[in-house]
Scaffold this active site. Structure first.
Site, mmCIF file in Angstrom:
data_model
loop_
_atom_site.group_PDB
_atom_site.id
_atom_site.type_symbol
_atom_site.label_atom_id
_atom_site.label_comp_id
_atom_site.label_asym_id
_atom_site.label_seq_id
_atom_site.Cartn_x
_atom_site.Cartn_y
_atom_site.Cartn_z
ATOM 1 N N PRO A 176 0.825 -1.215 0.000
ATOM 2 C CG PRO A 176 -0.127 -1.118 2.132
ATOM 3 C CD PRO A 176 0.636 -2.021 1.228
ATOM 4 C CD GLU B 24 0.747 -5.286 11.147
ATOM 5 O OE1 GLU B 24 0.906 -4.135 10.715
ATOM 6 O OE2 GLU B 24 -0.371 -5.774 11.384
ATOM 7 N NE ARG C 43 -7.488 -5.290 -20.264
ATOM 8 C CZ ARG C 43 -8.569 -5.555 -20.962
ATOM 9 N NH1 ARG C 43 -9.175 -6.689 -20.797
ATOM 10 N NH2 ARG C 43 -9.061 -4.679 -21.810
ATOM 11 C CG ASP D 23 -10.020 -1.367 -22.350
ATOM 12 O OD1 ASP D 23 -11.194 -1.483 -22.717
ATOM 13 O OD2 ASP D 23 -9.274 -2.321 -22.078
HETATM 14 C C1 LIG Z 1 -2.109 -6.020 5.916
HETATM 15 S S1 LIG Z 1 -1.036 -5.555 4.626
HETATM 16 C C2 LIG Z 1 0.276 -4.764 5.472
HETATM 17 C C3 LIG Z 1 0.136 -3.292 5.500
HETATM 18 C C4 LIG Z 1 1.315 -2.553 6.136
HETATM 19 N N1 LIG Z 1 1.345 -2.752 7.547
HETATM 20 C C5 LIG Z 1 1.196 -1.071 5.847
HETATM 21 O O1 LIG Z 1 0.417 -0.380 6.523
HETATM 22 O O2 LIG Z 1 1.833 -0.581 4.884
HETATM 23 C C6 LIG Z 1 -0.328 -7.105 4.114
HETATM 24 C C7 LIG Z 1 0.142 -7.126 2.688
HETATM 25 O O3 LIG Z 1 -0.923 -6.923 1.781
HETATM 26 C C8 LIG Z 1 -0.458 -6.326 0.607
HETATM 27 N N2 LIG Z 1 -1.250 -5.090 0.368
HETATM 28 C C9 LIG Z 1 -2.129 -4.554 1.232
HETATM 29 N N3 LIG Z 1 -2.705 -3.460 0.704
HETATM 30 C C10 LIG Z 1 -2.180 -3.299 -0.536
HETATM 31 C C11 LIG Z 1 -2.364 -2.335 -1.575
HETATM 32 N N4 LIG Z 1 -3.199 -1.311 -1.434
HETATM 33 N N5 LIG Z 1 -1.658 -2.492 -2.710
HETATM 34 C C12 LIG Z 1 -0.770 -3.513 -2.852
HETATM 35 N N6 LIG Z 1 -0.559 -4.435 -1.903
HETATM 36 C C13 LIG Z 1 -1.247 -4.344 -0.761
HETATM 37 C C14 LIG Z 1 1.031 -6.049 0.799
HETATM 38 O O4 LIG Z 1 1.775 -7.038 0.142
HETATM 39 C C15 LIG Z 1 1.182 -6.112 2.294
HETATM 40 O O5 LIG Z 1 2.471 -6.511 2.680
#
Ligand SMILES: C[S@@+](CC[C@H](N)C(=O)[O-])C[C@H]1O[C@@H](n2cnc3c(N)ncnc32)[C@H](O)[C@@H]1O
Length: 436
Positions: A87, A114, A152, A167
């Site tokens: 994220p 996490e 795609r 698209d």
């Molecule tokens: C619960 S999340 C961890 C979030 C982290 N503690 C933070 O706040 O940045 C677990 C995993 O989900 C994936 N993930 C969660 N949200 C994402 C997003 N918006 N885009 C891409 N990957 C995401 C990532 O690989 C991340 O390591």
């Protein structure tokens, strides 16, 4: 193109591509997908891939070593990139998708819990990508989004190249609406142009619809897209039609330039002199943004006489015929003796007035540019007045009485002495920036 996915849950990714166009491309061998499980690279009996956080805190973290070994075990193509789905990464958009589609291999690392140990990111990851500003419980869905969107764009994956290039987002705009049989549904007919068979008219209609949708649903995209002159003209026409129905943006906005009460550099309350440039430049800015009034506030009689002389030259005298555009700008300007006179102007008309002050001092800030912009847009009845100070700025009394105060316009360094003309122009551009 090869996709190698580092994941604790390979079935989650594989099941996404058991069917559909990308699934068929996999079966044909146009693309390849392989999952690598970090658990297969552990050395303890429990096959541990996670551990508690140094420094405390809830939850577990994916350990660096199994991830590093999993990535190292992947056979590398020459044009390959290791991407950690996170994220905190750059948001995925169509431009990024196209860039990734040029590579030979994507190694997509899926976090869980996490997230992952920072040292793995520092040493093994080329890029972090996010699928949006929200948190999901693992990287598998995010990796699947990357795989699908990138696949795609690879020739052969989708039957017709055109359906990809048409698209949404491909050219920075949203796609036009589409229809299929029946010709009428719930008493709504398909737009006549689409069944008319005139190819050029259909193209033109789609281009216009695409601009219209983008303007209505995602105006932010228009700021990032270079439009052709034709598209710009079309868009201006669409905007004008909209505004004719809803009212011009800015029609409920006025500004006031305050010469009293303001501070001097010793923090004494003074009256500043009117400047010719502030009359000209701010009235031109006001006219450009289609604001209703530009109030110039000073209690000094001789200053009113001076402003009267300058204005008459441009609105009635030689200047009005030499440069009628300037007359048009000056026509929105009026001189008043106090801020109370400005309030009275709106009171007399029975209009509710919201006052927003500006300041170079951040201590007063209580709103944002987009927030003010939304308020002005959503309630077109309420009148808004934006105050600009001269000298060393508006007095504390004025700041305290204002409904809102905008954040200062900061440059790149500590120097913060913009002319009020520049500040007014920048402020209005920020407030109205959703209009390309
Ligand atoms: C619960 S999340 C961890 C979030 C982290 N503690 C933070 O706040 O940045 C677990 C995993 O989900 C994936 N993930 C969660 N949200 C994402 C997003 N918006 N885009 C891409 N990957 C995401 C990532 O690989 C991340 O390591």
């Amino acid at each position: 193109m090869r996709f190698d996915i580092i994941t604790l849950f390979p079935e989650m990714v594989q099941s996404c591509f058991a069917e559909g166009v990308v699934g068929r491309a996999l079966q044909r061998g146009d693309i390849a997908l392989k999952c690598v499980n970090p658990r297969d690279f552990t050395s303890d009996v429990h096959r541990t891939v996670d551990d508690t956080l140094y420094g405390g805190g809830s939850g577990m973290l994916m350990k660096a070593e199994p991830l590093a070994s999993a990535v190292s075990a992947v056979e590398r193509a020459s044009r390959s990139r290791v991407i950690y789905l996170s994220p905190q990464g750059q948001p995925l958009n169509q431009a990024k998708v196209r860039e990734l589609a040029e590579l030979e291999q994507l190694i997509l690392v899926c976090g869980r819990y996490e997230g992952v140990d920072q040292r793995f990111i520092d040493h093994y990851v080329d890029e972090e990508i996010s699928i949006g500003d929200y948190v999901i419980s693992g990287g598998e869905l995010a990796a699947s989004v990357v795989i699908d969107s990138v696949a795609r764009c690879i020739p052969g994956v989708i039957g017709q190249v055109q359906s990809v290039t048409e698209d949404s987002f491909f050219e920075g705009l949203l796609d036009a609406p589409h229809y299929t049989r029946p010709a009428e549904f719930e008493a709504e007919a398909v737009p006549a142009v689409l069944s008319g068979g005139h190819h050029e008219h259909i193209e033109q209609w789609r281009e216009e619809q695409s601009l219209r949708r983008t303007w209505h649903k995602r105006p932010d995209l228009l700021e990032k897209t270079v439009l052709s002159t034709r598209q710009r003209t079309m868009l201006r026409k669409i905007m004008r039609e909209d505004w004719q129905q809803r009212g011009m943006p800015g029609a409920n906005v006025s500004i006031a330039l305050i010469h009293y009460p303001v501070y001097n550099k010793r923090h004494e309350v003074i009256t500043t002199s009117v400047t010719n440039m502030d009359l000209h430049d701010i009235s031109r800015t006001v006219r450009t943004f289609e604001l209703t009034n530009y109030f110039v506030v000073t209690p000094v009689k001789s200053q009113h006489e001076l402003m009267g002389r300058i204005t008459r030259h441009w609105t009635e005298g030689y200047g009005s015929t030499y440069n009628p555009d300037r007359k048009e700008a000056f026509d929105r300007m009026q001189f008043v003796h106090s801020l109370e006179d400005v309030r009275e102007h709106f009171r007399k008309r029975g209009q509710r007035l919201v006052i927003t002050a500006t300041s170079a001092n951040p201590k007063w800030t209580n709103t944002t540019y987009p927030h003010l912009s939304r308020m002005m847009d959503q309630d077109r009845e309420t009148q808004h007045l934006i105050l600009f100070g001269t000298g060393w700025g508006l007095t504390d009394e004025i700041m305290e009485a204002a409904d809102y105060v905008l954040p200062p316009i900061d440059g790149n360094g500590e120097y913060n002495h913009l002319s009020v003309r520049s500040a007014a122009a920048i402020t209005l551009d920020r407030v109205f920036r959703r209009y390309p």
